[in-house]
Structures are given as structure tokens and as C-alpha cells.
Design an enzyme around this catalytic site. Sequence first.
Site, PDB file in Angstrom:
ATOM      1  N   SER A   1       0.998  -1.075   0.036  1.00 42.89           N
ATOM      2  CA  SER A   1       0.052  -0.049  -0.013  1.00 42.89           C
ATOM      3  C   SER A   1       0.877   1.340   0.123  1.00 42.89           C
ATOM      4  CB  SER A   1      -0.803  -0.104   1.260  1.00 42.89           C
ATOM      5  OG  SER A   1      -1.708  -1.203   1.493  1.00 42.89           O
TER       6      SER A   1
ATOM      7  N   GLU B   1      -3.656   2.187 -13.568  1.00 43.53           N
ATOM      8  CA  GLU B   1      -4.793   1.494 -14.052  1.00 43.53           C
ATOM      9  C   GLU B   1      -4.870   1.423 -15.604  1.00 43.53           C
ATOM     10  OE1 GLU B   1      -8.146   2.039 -11.748  1.00 43.53           O
ATOM     11  OE2 GLU B   1      -6.829   2.158  -9.608  1.00 43.53           O
TER      12      GLU B   1
ATOM     13  N   LYS C   1       7.316   7.105  -3.435  1.00 44.99           N
ATOM     14  CA  LYS C   1       5.946   6.627  -4.085  1.00 44.99           C
ATOM     15  C   LYS C   1       5.118   8.107  -4.083  1.00 44.99           C
ATOM     16  CE  LYS C   1       2.394   5.043  -5.441  1.00 44.99           C
ATOM     17  NZ  LYS C   1       2.298   4.865  -6.892  1.00 44.99           N
TER      18      LYS C   1
ATOM     19  N   CYS D   1      -5.690   7.741  -6.421  1.00 44.40           N
ATOM     20  CA  CYS D   1      -4.339   7.961  -5.579  1.00 44.40           C
ATOM     21  C   CYS D   1      -3.862   9.521  -5.840  1.00 44.40           C
ATOM     22  CB  CYS D   1      -3.338   6.809  -6.221  1.00 44.40           C
ATOM     23  SG  CYS D   1      -3.741   5.448  -5.609  1.00 44.40           S
TER      24      CYS D   1
HETATM   25  P1  NAD Z   1      -8.745  -1.330  -3.116  1.00 43.83           P
HETATM   26  O1  NAD Z   1      -9.636  -0.564  -2.283  1.00 43.83           O
HETATM   27  O2  NAD Z   1      -9.013  -1.578  -4.641  1.00 43.83           O
HETATM   28  O3  NAD Z   1      -8.292  -2.594  -2.295  1.00 43.83           O
HETATM   29  C1  NAD Z   1      -7.820  -2.706  -1.251  1.00 43.83           C
HETATM   30  C2  NAD Z   1      -8.604  -3.905  -0.708  1.00 43.83           C
HETATM   31  O4  NAD Z   1      -8.174  -4.489   0.562  1.00 43.83           O
HETATM   32  C3  NAD Z   1     -10.161  -4.185  -0.572  1.00 43.83           C
HETATM   33  O5  NAD Z   1     -10.894  -4.931  -1.446  1.00 43.83           O
HETATM   34  C4  NAD Z   1     -10.366  -4.229   0.816  1.00 43.83           C
HETATM   35  O6  NAD Z   1     -11.507  -4.889   0.799  1.00 43.83           O
HETATM   36  C5  NAD Z   1      -9.101  -4.992   1.353  1.00 43.83           C
HETATM   37  N1  NAD Z   1      -8.831  -4.943   2.830  1.00 43.83           N
HETATM   38  C6  NAD Z   1      -8.924  -3.854   3.712  1.00 43.83           C
HETATM   39  N2  NAD Z   1      -8.982  -4.232   4.933  1.00 43.83           N
HETATM   40  C7  NAD Z   1      -8.574  -5.667   4.878  1.00 43.83           C
HETATM   41  C8  NAD Z   1      -8.310  -6.683   5.871  1.00 43.83           C
HETATM   42  N3  NAD Z   1      -8.148  -6.186   7.305  1.00 43.83           N
HETATM   43  N4  NAD Z   1      -8.063  -7.696   5.591  1.00 43.83           N
HETATM   44  C9  NAD Z   1      -8.222  -8.176   4.183  1.00 43.83           C
HETATM   45  N5  NAD Z   1      -8.797  -7.118   3.070  1.00 43.83           N
HETATM   46  C10 NAD Z   1      -8.716  -6.099   3.600  1.00 43.83           C
HETATM   47  O7  NAD Z   1      -7.326  -0.484  -3.352  1.00 43.83           O
HETATM   48  P2  NAD Z   1      -6.189  -0.493  -4.282  1.00 43.83           P
HETATM   49  O8  NAD Z   1      -6.689   0.674  -5.522  1.00 43.83           O
HETATM   50  O9  NAD Z   1      -5.833  -1.781  -4.592  1.00 43.83           O
HETATM   51  O10 NAD Z   1      -5.088   0.300  -3.670  1.00 43.83           O
HETATM   52  C11 NAD Z   1      -4.480  -0.490  -2.531  1.00 43.83           C
HETATM   53  C12 NAD Z   1      -3.062   0.545  -1.956  1.00 43.83           C
HETATM   54  O11 NAD Z   1      -2.385   0.370  -3.259  1.00 43.83           O
HETATM   55  C13 NAD Z   1      -3.372   1.777  -1.438  1.00 43.83           C
HETATM   56  O12 NAD Z   1      -2.425   2.467  -0.438  1.00 43.83           O
HETATM   57  C14 NAD Z   1      -3.216   2.527  -2.871  1.00 43.83           C
HETATM   58  O13 NAD Z   1      -2.709   4.051  -2.608  1.00 43.83           O
HETATM   59  C15 NAD Z   1      -2.209   1.908  -3.417  1.00 43.83           C
HETATM   60  N6  NAD Z   1      -1.925   1.916  -4.844  1.00 43.83           N
HETATM   61  C16 NAD Z   1      -3.018   2.146  -5.906  1.00 43.83           C
HETATM   62  C17 NAD Z   1      -2.919   1.784  -7.104  1.00 43.83           C
HETATM   63  C18 NAD Z   1      -3.992   1.784  -8.108  1.00 43.83           C
HETATM   64  O14 NAD Z   1      -3.776   2.196  -9.279  1.00 43.83           O
HETATM   65  N7  NAD Z   1      -5.161   1.643  -7.648  1.00 43.83           N
HETATM   66  C19 NAD Z   1      -1.522   2.021  -7.613  1.00 43.83           C
HETATM   67  C20 NAD Z   1      -0.462   2.014  -6.789  1.00 43.83           C
HETATM   68  C21 NAD Z   1      -0.521   1.971  -5.410  1.00 43.83           C
HETATM   69  C1  UGA Z   2      -1.101   6.781 -11.320  1.00 39.48           C
HETATM   70  C2  UGA Z   2       0.390   6.854 -11.519  1.00 39.48           C
HETATM   71  O1  UGA Z   2       0.652   6.770 -12.962  1.00 39.48           O
HETATM   72  C3  UGA Z   2       1.066   5.330 -11.342  1.00 39.48           C
HETATM   73  O2  UGA Z   2       2.216   5.371 -11.308  1.00 39.48           O
HETATM   74  C4  UGA Z   2       0.663   5.098  -9.705  1.00 39.48           C
HETATM   75  O3  UGA Z   2       0.904   3.822  -9.173  1.00 39.48           O
HETATM   76  C5  UGA Z   2      -1.025   5.291  -9.395  1.00 39.48           C
HETATM   77  O4  UGA Z   2      -1.346   6.611  -9.912  1.00 39.48           O
HETATM   78  C6  UGA Z   2      -1.364   5.218  -7.889  1.00 39.48           C
HETATM   79  O5  UGA Z   2      -0.521   5.276  -7.154  1.00 39.48           O
HETATM   80  O6  UGA Z   2      -2.393   4.711  -7.870  1.00 39.48           O
HETATM   81  P1  UGA Z   2      -3.459   6.062 -12.431  1.00 39.48           P
HETATM   82  O7  UGA Z   2      -3.991   6.737 -11.515  1.00 39.48           O
HETATM   83  O8  UGA Z   2      -3.889   4.667 -12.508  1.00 39.48           O
HETATM   84  O9  UGA Z   2      -1.773   5.916 -12.047  1.00 39.48           O
HETATM   85  O10 UGA Z   2      -3.576   6.645 -13.971  1.00 39.48           O
HETATM   86  P2  UGA Z   2      -2.848   7.659 -14.754  1.00 39.48           P
HETATM   87  O11 UGA Z   2      -2.395   7.238 -16.062  1.00 39.48           O
HETATM   88  O12 UGA Z   2      -1.315   8.414 -13.773  1.00 39.48           O
HETATM   89  O13 UGA Z   2      -3.867   8.889 -14.903  1.00 39.48           O
HETATM   90  C7  UGA Z   2      -4.370   9.683 -13.809  1.00 39.48           C
HETATM   91  C8  UGA Z   2      -5.253  10.648 -14.212  1.00 39.48           C
HETATM   92  O14 UGA Z   2      -4.489  11.765 -14.937  1.00 39.48           O
HETATM   93  C9  UGA Z   2      -6.159  10.240 -15.251  1.00 39.48           C
HETATM   94  O15 UGA Z   2      -7.682  10.923 -15.003  1.00 39.48           O
HETATM   95  C10 UGA Z   2      -5.928  10.514 -16.614  1.00 39.48           C
HETATM   96  O16 UGA Z   2      -6.675  10.586 -17.610  1.00 39.48           O
HETATM   97  C11 UGA Z   2      -5.079  11.908 -16.147  1.00 39.48           C
HETATM   98  N1  UGA Z   2      -4.033  12.432 -17.157  1.00 39.48           N
HETATM   99  C12 UGA Z   2      -2.713  11.424 -17.207  1.00 39.48           C
HETATM  100  C13 UGA Z   2      -4.047  13.497 -17.925  1.00 39.48           C
HETATM  101  O17 UGA Z   2      -5.170  14.286 -17.630  1.00 39.48           O
HETATM  102  N2  UGA Z   2      -3.100  13.845 -18.420  1.00 39.48           N
HETATM  103  C14 UGA Z   2      -1.886  13.221 -18.941  1.00 39.48           C
HETATM  104  O18 UGA Z   2      -1.109  13.511 -19.651  1.00 39.48           O
HETATM  105  C15 UGA Z   2      -1.857  11.924 -18.172  1.00 39.48           C
END
Ligand code: NAD
Ligand code: UGA
Length: 463
Positions: free
Chosen positions: A129, A163, A218, A274
Site C-alpha cells: 500500500s 490502471e 512513492k 491516488c
Molecule cells: P482497493 O480498495 O481496490 O483494495 C484494497 C482491498 O483491501 C479491498 O478489497 C479491501 O476489502 C481490502 N481490505 C481492507 N482491509 C482488509 C483486511 N483487514 N483484510 C483483508 N482485506 C482487507 O485499493 P487499491 O486501489 O488496490 O489500493 C491499495 C493500495 O495500493 C493503496 O494504498 C493505494 O494507494 C495503493 N496503490 C494503488 C494503485 C492503483 O492504481 N489503484 C497503484 C499504486 C498503489
Molecule cells: C497513477 C500513476 O501513474 C501510477 O504510477 C501510480 O502507481 C498510481 O497513480 C497510483 O499510485 O495509484 P493511475 O491513477 O492509475 O496511475 O493513472 P494515470 O495514468 O496516472 O492517470 C491519472 C489521471 O491523470 C487520469 O485521470 C488521466 O486521464 C489523467 N492524465 C494522465 C491526464 O489528464 N493527462 C496526462 O497527460 C496523463
Amino acid sequence: MTTILCIGAGYVGGPTMAVIASHCPQHKFIVVDINKERINAWNSDQLPIYEPGLKEVVQKARSRNLFFHTNENIPSLIDQADIIFVSVNTPTKTFGQGAGRAADLQYWEKTAREILEHATSSKIVVEKSTLPVRTAEAMEYILNNNGKGIHFDVVSNPEFLAEGSAIQDLENPDRVLVGGRETPGGQRAVRKIVDLYANWVPREKILTTNLWSSELSKLVANAFLAQRISSINSISALCEKTEADVEQVAHAIGMDHRIGPHFLRASVGFGGSCFKKDILNLVYICEQQGLAEVARYWETVLKMNEYQEARFVENMVHTMFNTLAGKKIALFGAAFKANTSDTRESPALAVCRKLLAEKAEIALCDPYALENARADLGDEAAKVHFTEDPYAAAQDAHAIALLTEWDDFASLDYERIYNSMIHPAFIFDGRNLLDQKSLFTIGFNIVSIGKAPKLHHNNLEKN
Ligand code: NAD
Ligand code: UGA
């Protein structure tokens, strides 16, 4: 064989473990979540998230060395695991001290205490996380004051996937970051995590740092990425006033290798789960450290994003003769970006809410994100018509607002769409996806981001 447990089967836990498991058939991977529905979906053909290439990777490893479980069996799963990745959600705190800015660490700490309760042998705990810098210190303190004679090494291994391109990013990452204590035990734990990734990631792309650099990197990576978008979006406003074209400006500056071409796409604003929460967290940490100027500096990245979203709707109202009440508007896109079903912090939904406040009638169209959009809109969903068919959404509409850059929206039959709409027909392209010139020739009035609008009634005024 090493047994690896991942707590949290969300957008990060599921895809990350699937890719690692697919490259490490020698190890066993178990992903647990408190959300039964999510786990059932991971075990079915209808995965809980849409992500290109995810299904194939999951199908390759599932039931071979990748297993998804509800947390009923968590005591024995924790005890069996050698390495535990924690990938639970860390949203912005909504209550108490730091509300609206600090990270809510309740899920994270609950997991740590669960690990502590059920472990009977030493383990490596991996922060997957995104967490405030120095969280590992608190984790170590909680875990290692156990009176059981067992030791936990806490390692930071933040995830950088985006994503919509998660599988590609995991298969071929720019870098993998692993932070640990600079003690023999800490370094041993770091090496174990490095060895996992080295099954497919070239060693020179696997960076090792101290714990705090890893945790902070991060937050800083996300802040820098979001900052570039806010910077180009601020310039888009100036382009609209001066007839400069933001795409031409972005191209011209991006060719300077010191600036680079990526993340310079001006848009209706950035969304996603995020960027906002991580910058808010960075701002909060800076304030806690007495660095008010640094906090204010990063806060402006978020303010510019809010301004861009608001400006988009203001432009719509102004261009459509200062009233949207009773007008049908088709919103093309609900997801926060293309190739995902995720609508968290989606600018499309922010725009949707603002248009509802103007009493517009909304038809919301998206190929994968409608279910999430409906849930996120809550009570307001009742006022929205949801459809996967863009032609139905645009039928009898006064305007289209394109809010997610799905490829499909670029190749629609806009002549047919124009003929089905109320005239004068408007397109507001929040992603600069569409060809202004050809749409103008069809008869549309078109307003894009950071470009001079092309309006037929302006030409009439000039003639
Ligand atoms: P998410 O909400 O999709 O998933 C988190 C999951 O953890 C949920 O399904 C929830 O039910 C589960 N959970 C919570 N407490 C729990 C417990 N005690 N036991 C078991 N399961 C439990 O979140 P996410 O988007 O996967 O993000 C997770 C972390 O990764 C965050 O800190 C986020 O900032 C980071 N992150 C997210 C992205 C992204 O693109 N979504 C990218 C990089 C980092
Ligand atoms: C972002 C980072 O790119 C990842 O490296 C990181 O791991 C992640 O956040 C996270 O920590 O959750 P994400 O949010 O999934 O990834 O997608 P991005 O491609 O970064 O886009 C974020 C937002 O910015 C979107 O709404 C996208 O449409 C917008 N965007 C992106 C712009 O408006 N212009 C750009 O040039 C690029």
C-alpha cells in the site's frame, strides 16, 4: 517453496500477485480479502476489475500457484506465510485529526495487528500500500513488541502500476523499488523481495534504498506526475485566451529531453484513487514537519485540478447560451481514464454532478464503468440515464461532453450522431480526442481543451 500471502485483493493486490505468481511457479501465492464478493469474482470468469490482459494472467496462475480466499481462514494463512504483502486501502481520513488530508491507516494497522495475533514464526511484512513516510517505524514497533520471541522485518515495496496498463506496467516496470533497514536482517529481507522480482525484471531495474526513501518516493512520484498535468492544464487556459494550441505547445516543450513528452496531455482534470489522496497526504506530512511553504507549493497542484474541472463546466454553460436547464447532455465516459472500469475521483463524475446542479438532463455512456459510476453517484444516480450505447446517449441531446478517452469514442459515426441531435449541436472534448476540423465541417460547434473553440455562431457574428 515460499508461501506468500497478500492481504487486500483490490486494484493492486489482485493484478500484482497474479503477475508475480505467473513468473514464480516455484512459490505459492494466496490473496485474501474481507470482501467476499470480490474474492468470489477473482475466482470466477467475471474478474472484479477490468484491466487489459488481466484475465489471461489470472487464468495462467489461478489454481496452479495462485489462490484467492476470503479472510475466514486468515489465522492459518498468516501462520503458514513466509512473506506477507499488505495491499489494503489507505484512503484520505474523513474524521478527527488530519481529516481531509492525512492517510487513514486504520485498515493498515488492523492488518498488522492481525498478523501479530496469528503469527507463530518470524516473517517479512511488505508494505505494498502507499503509506506516509515513516509508517514502517510504527509497524515495526507494533509487530516486534510481541513477547512471542518472533521477529518481523518490514520492507517497503511501493507499487507504481497505472490502471488501464497494469499488466504491461507489472510485466515491464520502469523500476521496482525495495526499501529496508540497513541491518543484516533488514538486508536479508530486502534480498528475498528482490529475488522474487528478479524472476522477470532485469536486476538493474530493481532499486534498493532505505525504508524512508522508498516510502517517500512513492508519494513524490505521484505528486510529480500530477504536477505535470496541472502545469499543462494551467497553460491550456492561457492557450484558450491566446489561440495558441496546447497540443502544439506540449509537443514543442516535450521534445526537450530535459522535459520529456509524457504526462503533458491537457485534460478536463486528473482523477483516480491516488493522485489527490497522495498529494493531500504529502501536504499533511509537510505541515506536520513544520514545512508550510512546501505544503502550499504541492497544494496548488490540487487547486489547479479543481479549477480545470470547474472551468470545463463554466465553458459549457457560457457556450450554450448561459443555461443548461432542461437540456439533454450526453456524457461520453465515466471512468477516470480509458481502459479501466474504475470511477474513483473520476472527473467525469465531477462534471456530471456539476451539470445536474445546472438542472441538465444527463445520459451517461461508458463501455465498462457504468456499474461503478452508478454506485459512486449515490442518490444522484436516480437522475441519470445510463447506457453503453453512445448513439442512444446522443439522441435528441443538445451537447456531448467527452470525458474519458476511450478509443471507441474517436471512431463513432459523428455524422449520424449530429443528425440525431438538437441543433445547434455542441461537443465539449475534455480529452482532445476528436478531430475539431471534421466535426466542425459536419456542423458541430466544438470546444476542446487549450484550443480556440470552433463555433458556427461566432462566424455568423463575424460575417
Ligand atoms: P482497493 O480498495 O481496490 O483494495 C484494497 C482491498 O483491501 C479491498 O478489497 C479491501 O476489502 C481490502 N481490505 C481492507 N482491509 C482488509 C483486511 N483487514 N483484510 C483483508 N482485506 C482487507 O485499493 P487499491 O486501489 O488496490 O489500493 C491499495 C493500495 O495500493 C493503496 O494504498 C493505494 O494507494 C495503493 N496503490 C494503488 C494503485 C492503483 O492504481 N489503484 C497503484 C499504486 C498503489
Ligand atoms: C497513477 C500513476 O501513474 C501510477 O504510477 C501510480 O502507481 C498510481 O497513480 C497510483 O499510485 O495509484 P493511475 O491513477 O492509475 O496511475 O493513472 P494515470 O495514468 O496516472 O492517470 C491519472 C489521471 O491523470 C487520469 O485521470 C488521466 O486521464 C489523467 N492524465 C494522465 C491526464 O489528464 N493527462 C496526462 O497527460 C496523463
